[in-house]
Design an enzyme around this catalytic site. Structure first.
Site, short mmCIF file in Angstrom:
data_model
loop_
_atom_site.label_atom_id
_atom_site.label_comp_id
_atom_site.label_asym_id
_atom_site.label_seq_id
_atom_site.Cartn_x
_atom_site.Cartn_y
_atom_site.Cartn_z
N SER A 117 0.87 -1.18 0.00
CA SER A 117 0.00 0.00 0.00
C SER A 117 0.90 1.22 0.00
O SER A 117 2.12 1.10 0.16
CB SER A 117 -0.90 0.01 1.24
OG SER A 117 -1.79 1.11 1.22
N ARG A 366 -0.30 -3.96 -6.79
CA ARG A 366 -1.51 -4.57 -6.22
C ARG A 366 -2.74 -3.86 -6.74
O ARG A 366 -2.73 -2.63 -6.92
CB ARG A 366 -1.47 -4.48 -4.68
CG ARG A 366 -2.60 -5.22 -3.97
CD ARG A 366 -2.44 -6.72 -4.10
NE ARG A 366 -3.37 -7.49 -3.26
CZ ARG A 366 -4.53 -7.97 -3.68
NH1 ARG A 366 -4.96 -7.74 -4.91
NH2 ARG A 366 -5.29 -8.69 -2.86
N THR A 402 -7.18 1.33 4.86
CA THR A 402 -6.73 0.50 5.98
C THR A 402 -7.60 0.72 7.21
O THR A 402 -7.98 -0.23 7.91
CB THR A 402 -5.25 0.81 6.30
OG1 THR A 402 -4.46 0.55 5.14
CG2 THR A 402 -4.76 -0.07 7.45
N CYS A 563 -0.55 -6.50 -17.15
CA CYS A 563 0.13 -7.23 -16.07
C CYS A 563 1.41 -6.49 -15.68
O CYS A 563 2.25 -6.21 -16.53
CB CYS A 563 0.46 -8.65 -16.51
SG CYS A 563 1.48 -9.54 -15.31
N CYS A 588 4.40 -13.92 -11.04
CA CYS A 588 3.18 -13.31 -10.51
C CYS A 588 3.40 -12.68 -9.14
O CYS A 588 3.96 -13.30 -8.24
CB CYS A 588 2.08 -14.37 -10.43
SG CYS A 588 0.51 -13.76 -9.78
N CYS A 591 -1.28 -9.55 -7.83
CA CYS A 591 -2.00 -8.27 -7.83
C CYS A 591 -3.46 -8.43 -8.23
O CYS A 591 -4.28 -7.57 -7.93
CB CYS A 591 -1.30 -7.26 -8.75
SG CYS A 591 -1.50 -7.58 -10.52
N CYS A 594 -5.05 -9.20 -13.78
CA CYS A 594 -5.45 -9.99 -14.95
C CYS A 594 -6.88 -10.52 -14.79
O CYS A 594 -7.67 -10.49 -15.74
CB CYS A 594 -4.47 -11.12 -15.18
SG CYS A 594 -4.26 -12.25 -13.77
#
Length: 619
Positions: A117, A366, A402, A563, A588, A591, A594
């Site tokens: 984050s 992310r 958050t 991606c 990968c 995140c 895709c």
């Protein structure tokens, strides 16, 4: 260091120990199948969720028994919401002298290793959960001292004043490395008696015969890339609970199944998403301004592409900055590359001076929820609840979620605890249904906060784009505080927004210079991501023919651009005629972009073997 795992009893302890052994010491495959190059559609997907093992002769005679453990509550995901829920449950149990067994599973090898984050943390929920957080040495070391906002043109920056009361105001907030904060929350949870199991991914939702949720099963391990069992194959472990909390984060793969099974999205709009890309840099100490928060909109994006940047100066003993770029996944041009837009942004005249002479030390990405109030699904169902970024409580104009995620977990725990300890409770299902959680959430400050900003993100879809959203915020939010008697709608699922490639202009991106901007693969290397190579790709395709026949043919293969980790690429067929999709699953970073943006909705992200994925250090 990974958090210590609490001991399990009997057969389940043996099962977890065996799973650990398999993950650390995978044997070489007994057989490697090669898909025939003469096949008109090369086989890509080998995962059992697409190709049933019941019909595969290689699985005949394999022991498929799973051991089971019983708990009062099982929590899926050790993020801010899941850990806050666990802490609150144990606080209540200790306060009232009740025994409540809480088990929490997390797919990352270490608590916080998959957390990414910005992050600028509003401490409101933390103050409620752990009022003595300062004495407990929570890693909130950088109070915000300066707020800056601007609009970028190609060569200049137009400063925009941040008026008191606007969502972007950060007075009283803290710049944090959220992965470190989450790890600290994990320590607080374990100290209260929560059983925390990092490295075990929840792969399947289990159901009672009456349709209520029974719990989850962790992933099987020891499967070859071609889908056949290895000699050391082990089934996952079943964890049964009276209530299961799903706190998987944005676009959780189990939550997707629950939405469909219980029709949880019937009365809300489709969720809308963004992708956030982030780097950590060590910079020249003379340029370091601890506590400064900077945000921009504008260049390099056009006004109809939602997005913007952040640049935060941390105060952790060294001149460290966190910088990143967020792009709404409702963008229309299939040639757009979020990663390359981020790299291009760093060359802006207002950004370069901060980074020159510095060193990039981390990278990650992310997806994040941007649907807000309109996209919140039904949160409860028999045997389970949705909390945190899984259903999506992000305050988009604040760029913060958050505090709302933590509060949702706390409210869910309070409602669940009341049912668990109600001696006169008469449940219609074996798995407990806890509608009081959603009722209490709607009475809380979370609901009020999200309602007040509900129209800001969708207001960016007008003719003025992002700038129309800024005008709307200035008029309707600053003056009316979200009390306007209407609610705007989102245009629809992000996967439906791409235009055909023939209707769009290709984007020419500058080559990275290796000093300020970088190529994709060297960036992915900084994420620390790693997966056991010899396992079925966890990026599954419902139909292996769709990528070439639709995505490539109509949209020029957008997955190779959206991606942020180089997972998807189109390569020549062995015959030399045409292309095929290659999935580099080891790259990968989890995140989920895709699964969200694929215009065919043919990609289904599932969990790999537990412990696989990025190894973020305080991202």
């Amino acid at each position: 260091m990974p958090l210590p795992r609490c001991a399990l009893s009997g057969q389940a302890h043996h099962c977890l120990r065996a799973l650990k052994s398999v993950k650390k010491d995978c044997l070489p495959p007994l057989h490697i199948a090669r898909w025939a190059s003469t096949s008109p559609v090369p086989r890509i997907t080998t995962h059992y969720t697409i190709h049933s093992r019941n019909k595969d002769k290689r699985w005949e005679g394999v022991n498929m028994e799973r051991f089971a453990e019983e708990a009062d509550v099982v929590i899926v995901g050790a993020g801010p919401a899941g850990l806050s829920a666990a802490i609150r449950l144990k606080q209540l149990a200790n306060e009232y002298g009740k025994e409540v067994r809480v088990c929490l599973v997390e797919k990352a090898a270490q608590i916080g290793a998959h957390t990414l984050s910005g992050a600028c943390l509003e401490p409101r929920a933390l103050e409620e959960l752990l009022p003595d957080w300062k004495e407990r040495e929570a890693p909130l070391q950088t109070p915000v001292t300066e707020d800056k906002f601007g609009i970028l043109t190609k060569n200049s920056r137009i400063p925009v004043p941040i008026l008191p009361g606007l969502p972007m105001t950060n007075h009283g907030n803290y710049i944090v490395r959220l992965g470190h904060f989450v790890n600290w929350l994990g320590e607080q949870a374990e100290a209260l008696g929560v059983e925390v199991y990092p490295g075990y991914a929840a792969a399947e939702v289990l159901f009672h015969e009456d349709g209520s949720v029974k719990g989850i099963a962790t992933n099987d391990v020891g499967i070859q890339k071609d889908g056949a069992p290895k000699a050391n194959f082990e089934r996952g472990l079943e964890l049964h609970a009276k209530v299961t909390f799903f706190a998987e984060g944005c676009h959780g793969h189990l939550a997707k199944q629950l939405y469909n099974r219980y029709n949880l999205r019937e009365k809300c709009q489709p969720q809308s998403y963004g992708i956030g890309l982030k780097e950590l840099w060590l910079i020249d100490e003379k340029k370091w301004k601890p506590g400064r928060v900077e945000h921009t909109v504008g260049w390099p994006l056009d006004r109809h592409t939602y997005g913007g940047s952040f640049l935060y100066h941390l105060n952790e003993g060294e001149p460290l900055v966190a910088l990143g770029f967020v792009i709404g996944l409702d963008y229309q041009n299939p040639y757009l590359s979020p990663f390359k837009e981020f790299q291009r942004w760093k060359h802006h005249p207002s950004v370069v001076p901060t980074l020159e002479g510095g060193k990039r030390i981390a990278y990650g990405a992310r997806a994040l929820n941007e649907g807000g109030f309109q996209s919140i699904p039904k949160l409860t169902f028999p045997g389970g609840v949705l909390i945190g970024c899984s259903p999506g409580f992000m305050n988009v104009p604040k760029i913060k979620g958050t505090h709302t995620a933590m509060k949702s977990g706390m409210l869910a725990s309070e409602a669940v605890f009341n049912q668990l300890t109600n001696e006169n409770l008469q449940s219609k299902t074996i798995g407990l249904d806890v509608p009081e959680y959603e009722e209490n959430l709607k009475k809380s400050w979370v609901w009020k906060e999200l309602y007040s900003v509900r129209n800001i993100r969708p207001s960016c879809h007008g003719i003025l784009g992002v700038y129309g959203g800024m005008i709307y915020t200035g008029i309707f939010y600053w003056i009316l505080r979200g009390m306007e008697p209407w609610t705007l709608k989102h245009p629809g699922p992000d996967s439906d927004q791409l235009k055909p490639a023939k209707d769009c202009t290709p984007i020419e991106y500058p080559k990275p210079d290796g000093k300020i901007s970088f190529d994709l693969l060297s960036s992915v290397a900084l994420s620390g991501t790693n997966h056991e190579h010899d396992q079925p790709p966890h990026l599954t395709l419902k139909d292996d023919s769709v990528p070439v026949n639709k995505n490539l043919a109509i949209y020029d293969g957008p997955e190779q651009r959206f991606c942020p980790a180089g997972v998807y690429e189109y390569v020549p067929l062995e015959t030399g005629e045409g292309l095929r999709l290659q999935i580099n699953a080891q790259n990968c970073v989890h995140c989920k972009t895709c699964d969200i943006k694929d215009p065919s909705q043919n990609i289904n992200w599932v969990v790999p073997e537990g412990g696989g994925g990025p190894a973020y250090n305080g991202m």
